[in-house]
Write an enzyme that holds these catalytic residues in place. Structure first.
Site, PDB file in Angstrom:
ATOM      1  N   GLN A 253     -19.128 -59.020 -32.913  1.00 36.35           N
ATOM      2  CA  GLN A 253     -19.380 -58.119 -34.057  1.00 36.35           C
ATOM      3  C   GLN A 253     -20.149 -58.864 -35.126  1.00 36.35           C
ATOM      4  O   GLN A 253     -19.724 -59.922 -35.593  1.00 36.35           O
ATOM      5  CB  GLN A 253     -18.059 -57.588 -34.617  1.00 36.35           C
ATOM      6  CG  GLN A 253     -18.218 -56.705 -35.853  1.00 36.35           C
ATOM      7  CD  GLN A 253     -18.085 -57.475 -37.155  1.00 36.35           C
ATOM      8  OE1 GLN A 253     -17.260 -58.380 -37.247  1.00 36.35           O
ATOM      9  NE2 GLN A 253     -18.891 -57.154 -38.156  1.00 36.35           N
TER      10      GLN A 253
ATOM     11  N   HIS B  94     -13.427 -47.776 -40.927  1.00 33.45           N
ATOM     12  CA  HIS B  94     -12.915 -49.124 -41.237  1.00 33.45           C
ATOM     13  C   HIS B  94     -11.426 -49.053 -41.596  1.00 33.45           C
ATOM     14  O   HIS B  94     -10.908 -49.857 -42.379  1.00 33.45           O
ATOM     15  CB  HIS B  94     -13.726 -49.723 -42.394  1.00 33.45           C
ATOM     16  CG  HIS B  94     -14.029 -51.195 -42.247  1.00 33.45           C
ATOM     17  ND1 HIS B  94     -15.254 -51.685 -41.897  1.00 33.45           N
ATOM     18  CD2 HIS B  94     -13.255 -52.296 -42.410  1.00 33.45           C
ATOM     19  CE1 HIS B  94     -15.227 -53.007 -41.861  1.00 33.45           C
ATOM     20  NE2 HIS B  94     -14.020 -53.402 -42.165  1.00 33.45           N
TER      21      HIS B  94
ATOM     22  N   ASP C 249     -12.497 -45.788 -33.721  1.00 29.72           N
ATOM     23  CA  ASP C 249     -11.228 -46.338 -34.218  1.00 29.72           C
ATOM     24  C   ASP C 249     -10.919 -45.736 -35.577  1.00 29.72           C
ATOM     25  O   ASP C 249     -11.701 -44.961 -36.108  1.00 29.72           O
ATOM     26  CB  ASP C 249     -11.224 -47.879 -34.268  1.00 29.72           C
ATOM     27  CG  ASP C 249     -12.008 -48.501 -35.418  1.00 29.72           C
ATOM     28  OD1 ASP C 249     -12.232 -47.851 -36.458  1.00 29.72           O
ATOM     29  OD2 ASP C 249     -12.399 -49.680 -35.274  1.00 29.72           O
TER      30      ASP C 249
HETATM   31  C1  LIG Z   1      -7.160 -57.374 -40.948  1.00 31.47           C
HETATM   32  C2  LIG Z   1      -8.392 -56.603 -40.611  1.00 31.47           C
HETATM   33  C3  LIG Z   1      -9.617 -57.253 -40.579  1.00 31.47           C
HETATM   34  C4  LIG Z   1     -10.769 -56.542 -40.246  1.00 31.47           C
HETATM   35  N1  LIG Z   1     -11.956 -57.214 -40.142  1.00 31.47           N
HETATM   36  C5  LIG Z   1     -13.053 -56.554 -39.693  1.00 31.47           C
HETATM   37  C6  LIG Z   1     -14.250 -57.266 -39.435  1.00 31.47           C
HETATM   38  O1  LIG Z   1     -14.324 -58.472 -39.617  1.00 31.47           O
HETATM   39  N2  LIG Z   1     -15.309 -56.561 -38.977  1.00 31.47           N
HETATM   40  C7  LIG Z   1     -15.257 -55.197 -38.753  1.00 31.47           C
HETATM   41  O2  LIG Z   1     -16.255 -54.608 -38.322  1.00 31.47           O
HETATM   42  N3  LIG Z   1     -14.126 -54.519 -38.983  1.00 31.47           N
HETATM   43  C8  LIG Z   1     -13.025 -55.147 -39.431  1.00 31.47           C
HETATM   44  N4  LIG Z   1     -11.857 -54.468 -39.603  1.00 31.47           N
HETATM   45  C9  LIG Z   1     -11.816 -53.021 -39.314  1.00 31.47           C
HETATM   46  C10 LIG Z   1     -11.403 -52.775 -37.854  1.00 31.47           C
HETATM   47  O3  LIG Z   1     -12.414 -53.191 -36.969  1.00 31.47           O
HETATM   48  C11 LIG Z   1     -11.129 -51.283 -37.596  1.00 31.47           C
HETATM   49  O4  LIG Z   1     -12.270 -50.536 -37.938  1.00 31.47           O
HETATM   50  C12 LIG Z   1      -9.942 -50.760 -38.382  1.00 31.47           C
HETATM   51  O5  LIG Z   1      -8.876 -51.696 -38.326  1.00 31.47           O
HETATM   52  C13 LIG Z   1      -9.472 -49.426 -37.799  1.00 31.47           C
HETATM   53  O6  LIG Z   1      -8.431 -48.876 -38.551  1.00 31.47           O
HETATM   54  P1  LIG Z   1      -6.890 -48.955 -38.068  1.00 31.47           P
HETATM   55  O7  LIG Z   1      -6.606 -50.384 -37.844  1.00 31.47           O
HETATM   56  O8  LIG Z   1      -6.122 -48.407 -39.228  1.00 31.47           O
HETATM   57  O9  LIG Z   1      -6.774 -48.130 -36.830  1.00 31.47           O
HETATM   58  C14 LIG Z   1     -10.695 -55.141 -39.964  1.00 31.47           C
HETATM   59  C15 LIG Z   1      -9.461 -54.510 -39.997  1.00 31.47           C
HETATM   60  C16 LIG Z   1      -8.320 -55.218 -40.303  1.00 31.47           C
HETATM   61  C17 LIG Z   1      -6.994 -54.496 -40.302  1.00 31.47           C
END
Ligand SMILES: Cc1cc2nc3c(=O)[nH]c(=O)nc-3n(C[C@H](O)[C@H](O)[C@H](O)COP(=O)(O)O)c2cc1C
Length: 390
Positions: free
Chosen positions: A138, A279, A310
């Site tokens: 990513q 996100h 997601d």
């Molecule tokens: C702790 C944490 C760190 C995240 N870091 C990134 C990241 O570095 N890059 C990214 O594209 N999304 C990041 N996300 C978003 C996740 O890829 C995803 O879109 C999101 O967790 C989905 O929502 P849900 O966990 O409530 O189902 C992060 C999410 C969390 C919880």
């Protein structure tokens, strides 16, 4: 993955995302738990993502022969054994030492794709070694186009075939929990964090003895990490996408798309897939629930264009709902980290098995033998009956 009928066996205390959340809340320092669970603004958006799923109901069908059920699902020309993978998440090793390695082990065991974040606390070379081409990289826009393209070169050299460009972070949002807890990334100790860690000695000893996690991929040419969490990532714009599309020879997925218009434009510019995601409510509190947006984006890109999804997925039924509403593949975010926080790899594997078992049981309830049979008509529609022939 063939359906596993032994759906009740579990040597863990994790039988659901809710279990994982409760146990992680006890075992992790507040700062780390809040880093996972926190979201933008008043955190209404993240709650809406979940309740929107709860408001969708499925229509059971009876008397079909459902003794053989398969979960294998294809995305971008590759078949995986389950219809879900793990979303990119930065700094996973804050949850427990080797978290990224445990995720990679699970990706190999269950046979699913795993996105390594640009902001990961494991290097892309390590991840490529652990998970091979099941690992996707990513990309966040870095300090400049040159630095970002250098990271792309590094991903290519490491052997990644699939790149996920995240475009919904033009600016990192204000996350009140993190501000209140004094969370800085790269990590630096504050007096509040000191007390938090002192009251969670098991986590603190394990994390300190493994070495405080730090971002391993945002390097400049001097080999020094230039990662700043609050940095502007707005360089991931339409012009940059065209440059990246020319440069990246493999599959290119664009993550964080919530508008049908943007999805359609990206499709025209050569994206291989769109990853519908808000996100997890971490960027905009008033964003609509991602699952509402999915059918609109499916309508905009047509029936055959690959869509990942997601945001708010908490169990196998949610996975089935997302597949029914237009997703080809579904990614798990917070549940994976909460399960690791609850019980390390044991909790992670237990929760992933719950997801797989749930999906299999739901297929049986819907009168289906495979995830390929999941169509919009499995969604309960108050206004009229549905036909299985659709
Ligand atoms: C702790 C944490 C760190 C995240 N870091 C990134 C990241 O570095 N890059 C990214 O594209 N999304 C990041 N996300 C978003 C996740 O890829 C995803 O879109 C999101 O967790 C989905 O929502 P849900 O966990 O409530 O189902 C992060 C999410 C969390 C919880």
């Amino acid at each position: 993955m063939e359906a596993n009928h032994n759906v009740y066996q579990n040597n863990s205390h994790v039988f659901s995302t809710e279990d994982a959340r409760r146990l992680a809340g006890k075992r992790l320092p507040r700062l780390v738990y809040d880093f996972i669970e926190g979201a933008a603004g008043r955190e209404v958006g993240v709650a809406r993502n979940e309740t929107a799923f709860d408001d969708i109901m499925l229509q059971p069908r009876v008397m079909e022969n459902v003794s053989d059920r398969a979960l294998s699902t294809s995305i971008l020309g590759r078949e995986f054994s389950v219809p879900f993978g793990v979303a990119p998440m930065g700094m996973c090793n804050l949850v427990c030492p080797n978290a990224d390695k445990f995720l990679a082990d699970a990706a190999n065991k269950f046979d699913f794709p795993l996105c390594l974040s640009s902001a990961a606390s494991s290097s892309m070379e390590d991840m490529a070694g652990w998970a091979g081409t099941r690992a996707w990289f990513q990309l966040y826009f870095g300090t400049s186009i040159e630095a970002t393209l250098a990271m792309v070169d590094r991903a290519l050299n490491a052997g990644f075939e699939t790149l996920v460009l995240t475009v919904d972070v033009p600016q990192v949002s204000r996350r009140v929990r993190d501000l209140r807890n004094g969370l800085n990334l790269p990590f630096s100790m504050t007096s509040r964090a000191f007390w938090d860690f002192a009251t969670h000695p098991k986590w603190s000893l394990a994390t300190l003895s493994a070495g405080v996690p730090s971002p391993k991929n945002f390097m400049d040419s001097d080999g020094i990490s230039k990662f700043r969490r609050e940095a502007d990532r707005g360089g991931a714009n339409w012009e940059f996408f065209k440059i990246l599309r020319k440069k990246w020879p493999g599959k290119l997925i664009v993550k964080g798309v919530t508008s049908a218009e943007d999805a359609h434009r990206l499709q025209g510019l050569g994206a291989d897939a769109i990853y519908v995601s808000n996100h997890g409510g971490r960027q905009l509190d008033s964003v609509p629930p991602a699952i509402w947006l999915l059918p609109l984006i499916r309508a905009a890109v047509g029936p055959d264009f690959p869509l990942l999804f997601d945001s708010g997925v908490r169990n196998g039924e949610d996975v089935v709902k997302a597949l029914a509403l237009g997703a080809d593949f579904v990614m798990l975010g917070r549940p994976a980290l909460l399960a690791l926080g609850a019980e390390g790899p044991n909790g992670l594997n237990a929760l992933l098995k719950c997801f797989a078992d749930d999906i299999s049981v739901v297929l049986a309830q819907l009168g289906l033998n495979s995830t390929n049979g999941i169509r919009p008509n499995v969604i309960f529609n108050k206004t009229g009956a549905t036909s299985h022939a659709a």
